[in-house]
Design a protein around this motif. Sequence first.
Motif, PDB file in Angstrom:
ATOM      1  N   GLY A  77      17.420 -34.038  -8.539  1.00 13.23           N
ATOM      2  CA  GLY A  77      16.657 -35.093  -9.203  1.00 13.23           C
ATOM      3  C   GLY A  77      16.143 -36.175  -8.274  1.00 13.23           C
ATOM      4  O   GLY A  77      16.082 -36.017  -7.058  1.00 13.23           O
ATOM      5  N   HIS A  78      15.786 -37.288  -8.878  1.00 12.16           N
ATOM      6  CA  HIS A  78      15.201 -38.421  -8.162  1.00 12.16           C
ATOM      7  C   HIS A  78      16.282 -39.175  -7.392  1.00 12.16           C
ATOM      8  O   HIS A  78      17.343 -39.462  -7.933  1.00 12.16           O
ATOM      9  CB  HIS A  78      14.508 -39.352  -9.170  1.00 12.16           C
ATOM     10  CG  HIS A  78      13.733 -40.439  -8.533  1.00 12.16           C
ATOM     11  ND1 HIS A  78      12.518 -40.232  -7.930  1.00 12.16           N
ATOM     12  CD2 HIS A  78      14.014 -41.759  -8.390  1.00 12.16           C
ATOM     13  CE1 HIS A  78      12.078 -41.381  -7.458  1.00 12.16           C
ATOM     14  NE2 HIS A  78      12.958 -42.317  -7.721  1.00 12.16           N
ATOM     15  N   ARG A  79      16.006 -39.508  -6.149  1.00  9.11           N
ATOM     16  CA  ARG A  79      16.961 -40.235  -5.302  1.00  9.11           C
ATOM     17  C   ARG A  79      16.288 -41.452  -4.686  1.00  9.11           C
ATOM     18  O   ARG A  79      15.075 -41.505  -4.558  1.00  9.11           O
ATOM     19  CB  ARG A  79      17.462 -39.341  -4.154  1.00  9.11           C
ATOM     20  CG  ARG A  79      18.169 -38.097  -4.567  1.00  9.11           C
ATOM     21  CD  ARG A  79      19.584 -38.416  -4.890  1.00  9.11           C
ATOM     22  NE  ARG A  79      20.283 -37.194  -5.257  1.00  9.11           N
ATOM     23  CZ  ARG A  79      21.551 -37.008  -5.078  1.00  9.11           C
ATOM     24  NH1 ARG A  79      22.282 -37.953  -4.546  1.00  9.11           N
ATOM     25  NH2 ARG A  79      22.113 -35.897  -5.447  1.00  9.11           N
ATOM     26  N   ALA A  80      17.117 -42.405  -4.273  1.00  8.23           N
ATOM     27  CA  ALA A  80      16.638 -43.573  -3.534  1.00  8.23           C
ATOM     28  C   ALA A  80      17.672 -43.917  -2.475  1.00  8.23           C
ATOM     29  O   ALA A  80      18.868 -43.923  -2.742  1.00  8.23           O
ATOM     30  CB  ALA A  80      16.411 -44.753  -4.469  1.00  8.23           C
ATOM     31  N   LYS A  81      17.199 -44.198  -1.276  1.00  4.26           N
ATOM     32  CA  LYS A  81      18.063 -44.590  -0.167  1.00  4.26           C
ATOM     33  C   LYS A  81      17.496 -45.851   0.464  1.00  4.26           C
ATOM     34  O   LYS A  81      16.280 -46.003   0.580  1.00  4.26           O
ATOM     35  CB  LYS A  81      18.125 -43.498   0.919  1.00  4.26           C
ATOM     36  CG  LYS A  81      18.674 -42.186   0.458  1.00  4.26           C
ATOM     37  CD  LYS A  81      20.167 -42.222   0.418  1.00  4.26           C
ATOM     38  CE  LYS A  81      20.728 -40.859   0.040  1.00  4.26           C
ATOM     39  NZ  LYS A  81      22.047 -40.936  -0.503  1.00  4.26           N
ATOM     40  N   ILE A  82      18.389 -46.733   0.872  1.00  7.73           N
ATOM     41  CA  ILE A  82      17.953 -47.890   1.650  1.00  7.73           C
ATOM     42  C   ILE A  82      17.954 -47.470   3.110  1.00  7.73           C
ATOM     43  O   ILE A  82      18.997 -47.166   3.689  1.00  7.73           O
ATOM     44  CB  ILE A  82      18.858 -49.111   1.426  1.00  7.73           C
ATOM     45  CG1 ILE A  82      18.777 -49.551  -0.037  1.00  7.73           C
ATOM     46  CG2 ILE A  82      18.446 -50.250   2.364  1.00  7.73           C
ATOM     47  CD1 ILE A  82      19.698 -50.696  -0.386  1.00  7.73           C
ATOM     48  N   VAL A  83      16.770 -47.427   3.686  1.00  8.23           N
ATOM     49  CA  VAL A  83      16.591 -46.990   5.065  1.00  8.23           C
ATOM     50  C   VAL A  83      16.449 -48.221   5.952  1.00  8.23           C
ATOM     51  O   VAL A  83      15.635 -49.107   5.678  1.00  8.23           O
ATOM     52  CB  VAL A  83      15.351 -46.079   5.199  1.00  8.23           C
ATOM     53  CG1 VAL A  83      15.151 -45.645   6.639  1.00  8.23           C
ATOM     54  CG2 VAL A  83      15.472 -44.867   4.280  1.00  8.23           C
ATOM     55  N   PHE A  84      17.263 -48.274   7.008  1.00  8.35           N
ATOM     56  CA  PHE A  84      17.191 -49.339   8.009  1.00  8.35           C
ATOM     57  C   PHE A  84      16.396 -48.789   9.182  1.00  8.35           C
ATOM     58  O   PHE A  84      16.756 -47.762   9.758  1.00  8.35           O
ATOM     59  CB  PHE A  84      18.590 -49.755   8.447  1.00  8.35           C
ATOM     60  CG  PHE A  84      18.631 -50.778   9.542  1.00  8.35           C
ATOM     61  CD1 PHE A  84      17.991 -51.988   9.396  1.00  8.35           C
ATOM     62  CD2 PHE A  84      19.325 -50.527  10.711  1.00  8.35           C
ATOM     63  CE1 PHE A  84      18.035 -52.949  10.401  1.00  8.35           C
ATOM     64  CE2 PHE A  84      19.389 -51.477  11.721  1.00  8.35           C
ATOM     65  CZ  PHE A  84      18.741 -52.696  11.569  1.00  8.35           C
ATOM     66  N   ILE A  85      15.303 -49.456   9.518  1.00  8.97           N
ATOM     67  CA  ILE A  85      14.414 -48.979  10.573  1.00  8.97           C
ATOM     68  C   ILE A  85      14.400 -49.979  11.718  1.00  8.97           C
ATOM     69  O   ILE A  85      14.210 -51.175  11.516  1.00  8.97           O
ATOM     70  CB  ILE A  85      12.992 -48.756  10.030  1.00  8.97           C
ATOM     71  CG1 ILE A  85      13.038 -47.669   8.950  1.00  8.97           C
ATOM     72  CG2 ILE A  85      12.024 -48.379  11.149  1.00  8.97           C
ATOM     73  CD1 ILE A  85      11.812 -47.553   8.097  1.00  8.97           C
ATOM     74  N   ILE A  86      14.653 -49.452  12.908  1.00  2.00           N
ATOM     75  CA  ILE A  86      14.540 -50.247  14.127  1.00  2.00           C
ATOM     76  C   ILE A  86      13.286 -49.761  14.829  1.00  2.00           C
ATOM     77  O   ILE A  86      13.222 -48.608  15.272  1.00  2.00           O
ATOM     78  CB  ILE A  86      15.761 -50.062  15.061  1.00  2.00           C
ATOM     79  CG1 ILE A  86      17.062 -50.395  14.332  1.00  2.00           C
ATOM     80  CG2 ILE A  86      15.624 -50.928  16.300  1.00  2.00           C
ATOM     81  CD1 ILE A  86      17.768 -49.181  13.831  1.00  2.00           C
ATOM     82  N   TRP A  87      12.285 -50.616  14.892  1.00  3.47           N
ATOM     83  CA  TRP A  87      10.996 -50.258  15.481  1.00  3.47           C
ATOM     84  C   TRP A  87      10.915 -50.908  16.860  1.00  3.47           C
ATOM     85  O   TRP A  87      10.938 -52.129  16.980  1.00  3.47           O
ATOM     86  CB  TRP A  87       9.861 -50.746  14.582  1.00  3.47           C
ATOM     87  CG  TRP A  87       8.497 -50.557  15.153  1.00  3.47           C
ATOM     88  CD1 TRP A  87       7.628 -51.529  15.558  1.00  3.47           C
ATOM     89  CD2 TRP A  87       7.828 -49.314  15.380  1.00  3.47           C
ATOM     90  NE1 TRP A  87       6.469 -50.968  16.024  1.00  3.47           N
ATOM     91  CE2 TRP A  87       6.570 -49.599  15.924  1.00  3.47           C
ATOM     92  CE3 TRP A  87       8.185 -47.984  15.177  1.00  3.47           C
ATOM     93  CZ2 TRP A  87       5.654 -48.607  16.266  1.00  3.47           C
ATOM     94  CZ3 TRP A  87       7.271 -46.993  15.518  1.00  3.47           C
ATOM     95  CH2 TRP A  87       6.019 -47.312  16.049  1.00  3.47           C
ATOM     96  N   ALA A  88      10.867 -50.076  17.900  1.00  7.30           N
ATOM     97  CA  ALA A  88      10.775 -50.564  19.275  1.00  7.30           C
ATOM     98  C   ALA A  88       9.810 -49.674  20.051  1.00  7.30           C
ATOM     99  O   ALA A  88      10.225 -48.762  20.776  1.00  7.30           O
ATOM    100  CB  ALA A  88      12.151 -50.572  19.927  1.00  7.30           C
TER     101      ALA A  88
END
Length: 140
Positions: A77-88
């Motif tokens: 089914g439908h999922r949601a995740k909190i994604v932490f992104i480090i942009w360098a």
Amino acid sequence: MSSGVAVHQDCITEFNEFKLKNKNRYILFKLSDNLKEVVIEKKAPVDATYAEFVAELPDQDCRYAVYNFEYDSGSDGHRAKIVFIIWAPETAPIKKKMIYASTKDAIKKAFQGLSVEVQGTDKAEVDYEEVLNKCKSVSK
């Protein structure tokens, strides 16, 4: 290794609201002009797209971001995740990349409940399919 850069209380408060109230699609964070603390750069509305988020990432500077990544997991089914992104990006100044890298742990400690971490040095590493695959691998 700690950089001595503090995470501003507003960042923690907004992250907790982001996590609990689901009123933003993503939040971008940056270092303050004096490089002493992490501050909020932008909060995007819930209807913002992933393409809009990627377009916000600067070519010549680093950022942190949290993204509410929703996807369909087929039979699960439908999922949601909190994604932490480090942009360098590779084109960012070396000093900035070093400060962002050494401040990452302070942010992760302040932001309880992060599901997935993505480190990007170019747009291909933060491509939708790449992040989707990371989210799906965490769900297993």
